[in-house]
Design a protein around this motif. Structure first.
Motif, PDB file in Angstrom:
ATOM      1  N   GLY A  84       5.157  14.590  -2.486  1.00 18.09           N
ATOM      2  CA  GLY A  84       5.656  13.437  -1.740  1.00 18.09           C
ATOM      3  C   GLY A  84       4.505  12.667  -1.124  1.00 18.09           C
ATOM      4  N   ALA A 159       2.917   0.027   6.640  1.00 19.51           N
ATOM      5  CA  ALA A 159       3.974   0.233   5.650  1.00 19.51           C
ATOM      6  C   ALA A 159       4.609  -1.114   5.333  1.00 19.51           C
ATOM      7  CB  ALA A 159       5.028   1.200   6.178  1.00 19.51           C
ATOM      8  N   ASP A 190       1.464   1.800   2.761  1.00 19.65           N
ATOM      9  CA  ASP A 190       2.559   2.637   2.269  1.00 19.65           C
ATOM     10  C   ASP A 190       3.619   1.735   1.640  1.00 19.65           C
ATOM     11  OD1 ASP A 190       4.729   4.344   1.943  1.00 19.65           O
ATOM     12  OD2 ASP A 190       4.411   5.387   3.848  1.00 19.65           O
ATOM     13  N   TYR A 193       8.932   1.546  -0.274  1.00 19.06           N
ATOM     14  CA  TYR A 193      10.148   0.759  -0.573  1.00 19.06           C
ATOM     15  C   TYR A 193       9.846  -0.478  -1.389  1.00 19.06           C
ATOM     16  CZ  TYR A 193      12.030   3.753   3.066  1.00 19.06           C
ATOM     17  OH  TYR A 193      12.406   4.836   3.798  1.00 19.06           O
ATOM     18  N   THR A 229       5.935   6.415  -4.140  1.00 16.94           N
ATOM     19  CA  THR A 229       6.731   7.645  -4.179  1.00 16.94           C
ATOM     20  C   THR A 229       7.858   7.531  -5.196  1.00 16.94           C
ATOM     21  OG1 THR A 229       8.082   9.159  -2.831  1.00 16.94           O
ATOM     22  CG2 THR A 229       8.229   6.821  -2.289  1.00 16.94           C
ATOM     23  N   ARG A 240       9.994  15.806  -4.690  1.00 13.17           N
ATOM     24  CA  ARG A 240       8.741  15.712  -3.935  1.00 13.17           C
ATOM     25  C   ARG A 240       7.589  15.283  -4.840  1.00 13.17           C
ATOM     26  NH1 ARG A 240       9.837  14.151  -0.599  1.00 13.17           N
ATOM     27  NH2 ARG A 240       8.071  14.705   0.723  1.00 13.17           N
TER      28      ARG A 240
HETATM   29  C1  LIG Z   1      10.712   7.763   2.780  1.00  9.25           C
HETATM   30  C2  LIG Z   1       9.315   7.303   3.069  1.00  9.25           C
HETATM   31  C3  LIG Z   1       8.245   7.833   2.368  1.00  9.25           C
HETATM   32  C4  LIG Z   1       8.466   8.839   1.283  1.00  9.25           C
HETATM   33  O1  LIG Z   1       7.951  10.040   1.592  1.00  9.25           O
HETATM   34  P1  LIG Z   1       7.965  11.158   0.434  1.00  9.25           P
HETATM   35  O2  LIG Z   1       7.158  12.231   1.063  1.00  9.25           O
HETATM   36  O3  LIG Z   1       7.295  10.546  -0.746  1.00  9.25           O
HETATM   37  O4  LIG Z   1       9.368  11.528   0.178  1.00  9.25           O
HETATM   38  C5  LIG Z   1       6.982   7.367   2.626  1.00  9.25           C
HETATM   39  N1  LIG Z   1       6.778   6.381   3.529  1.00  9.25           N
HETATM   40  C6  LIG Z   1       7.789   5.825   4.194  1.00  9.25           C
HETATM   41  C7  LIG Z   1       7.518   4.714   5.131  1.00  9.25           C
HETATM   42  C8  LIG Z   1       9.087   6.282   4.003  1.00  9.25           C
HETATM   43  O5  LIG Z   1      10.088   5.750   4.715  1.00  9.25           O
END
Ligand SMILES: *Cc1c(COP(=O)(O)O)cnc(C)c1O
Length: 390
Positions: A84, A159, A190, A193, A229, A240
């Protein structure tokens, strides 16, 4: 790909000559007829009759790295696959920040794992809150640069689209920050999304909807790292699989810091299957469907008398503010009476009246709408207006 080299001074000094754990898989990379170097069993487990999981996997399975490089239009040398994005975040903190020193910059409200990884590593977190514009959020880029400079931070976490804000950060703002801090810090973008973030195309066939990834801007920017991801748009949160895409020299450092065998064999198999053309087409279709449901959910929430604001979202969830903190209890209560659970955001600073709802299936949203309208008993006539006007 990138001619500029990664500034070695950004890597923790005590790790600069660290080569990491040398596993059986990494110490003999060639071929052999008989493999007796890793103390693996000589016959498969009854649960795995074909013995697919009998041997340790490759630390970074080349076929998965290649497939992800194709998916993200990236240089395979700059890809690190982990458990992940959560693990990728952790690797970045551990590789770049001295325990007890250095620091990371975050922009609240944001994903909790940045601060959790920093804290577990004994690294201070310097928060630069985002600006709330009522319908979207924006990062205070000047504030981030100033705080990073003042504190000597080694990492900045951004993000886009953000969680829980749902807002995208304009690319020039991210790139200016990368350039401004290039001698001091890695800027991590990040893009968990991203697939949900593009301009909408309402073609019935389902046009492309993903926003533009800053992976295309990595060349010449050794201090930019991008997280992707398979957990969100690809529907594989349980598998993951997360990826950091960055300068190849930084990728090498991150692989050395990583615990061995991050990609278990069953995970490799499902991830490869998810990256087949058919599965990718299906994912694109599902993303498109999610965006349609996002509009529906937005209407249902906005119509609710206890909901004050629904933020514009570039992701697969909506952030809503209620008229006050008690109204959050009421909304969460109405949904929970129908066995629907959503995320209470009131524990986050500045979100003491907020709730986050993931965009579900059409059937899920039917239920949400039903739960929300069922509860709108007409209140006494004279209180209706005051409630609505708040
Ligand atoms: C859900 C999310 C992730 C994903 O995390 P994983 O470990 O890949 O499941 C990463 N960054 C953000 C901002 C998220 O909301």
């Amino acid at each position: 790909m990138s001619s500029a080299s990664f500034p070695a001074a950004l890597v923790r000094e005590d790790l600069r000559d660290f080569t990491g754990y040398s596993s059986a898989r990494t110490s003999h990379r060639g071929t052999a007829r008989i493999w007796l170097n890793a103390n693996e069993a000589c016959a498969p487990n009854a649960a795995d009759p074909q013995g697919r999981s009998r041997r340790y996997p490759s630390p970074q399975p080349p076929e998965l790295v290649e497939a992800l490089a194709g998916l993200y239009s990236a240089d395979p040398a700059g890809i690190v696959v982990g458990r992940g994005s959560d693990e990728a975040i952790d690797l970045l903190v551990r590789a770049l920040c001295r325990p007890g020193g250095d620091g990371v910059v975050t922009c609240s409200p944001t994903f909790g794992m940045y601060a959790v990884s920093a804290r577990l590593h004994g690294v201070p977190v310097h928060d630069v809150p985002q600006h709330d514009h009522g319908d979207t959020w924006s990062v205070d880029a000047d504030g981030v640069a100033a705080v990073a400079r003042r504190t000597g931070a080694r990492l900045v976490f951004l993000a886009s689209p953000g969680n829980p804000t749902g807002s995208s950060i304009p690319a020039p703002q991210v790139l200016n920050l990368v350039d401004a801090l290039a001698d001091q810090a890695v800027v991590v973008l990040d893009e968990a999304y991203l697939e949900f973030s593009g301009e909408r195309s309402d073609m019935p066939s389902g046009g492309s909807v993903a926003g533009t990834s800053l992976i295309s801007e990595l060349a010449g920017r050794p201090t930019l790292a991008v997280l992707r991801t398979l957990s969100k748009a690809h529907g594989l949160a349980g598998a993951r699989v997360g990826t950091v895409v960055c300068h190849p020299e930084l990728a090498t450092v991150l692989r050395r810091v990583q615990a061995p065998y991050p990609v278990p064999v069953p995970v490799l198999e499902i991830a490869l299957a998810a990256l087949s053309p058919r599965a990718l087409a299906d994912t694109a279709y599902r993303v498109h469907a999610t965006l349609r449901q996002r509009d529906r959910l937005c209407s249902a929430l906005s119509a609710h008398p206890l909901v004050r604001t629904v933020y514009d979202s570039r992701a697969n969830f909506l952030l809503a503010r209620c008229v006050d903190a008690d109204a959050v209890d009421a909304v969460i209560g109405e949904l929970s009476e129908h066995d629907i659970v959503v995320r209470d955001m009131r524990h986050l600073r500045g979100l003491q009246d907020a709730v986050r709802i993931t965009v579900g299936s059409p059937a899920d949203l039917d239920e949400v709408s039903r739960a929300l309208t069922a509860s709108i008993d007409p209140p006494p006539a004279n209180t209706t207006e005051t409630t609505r006007n708040r």
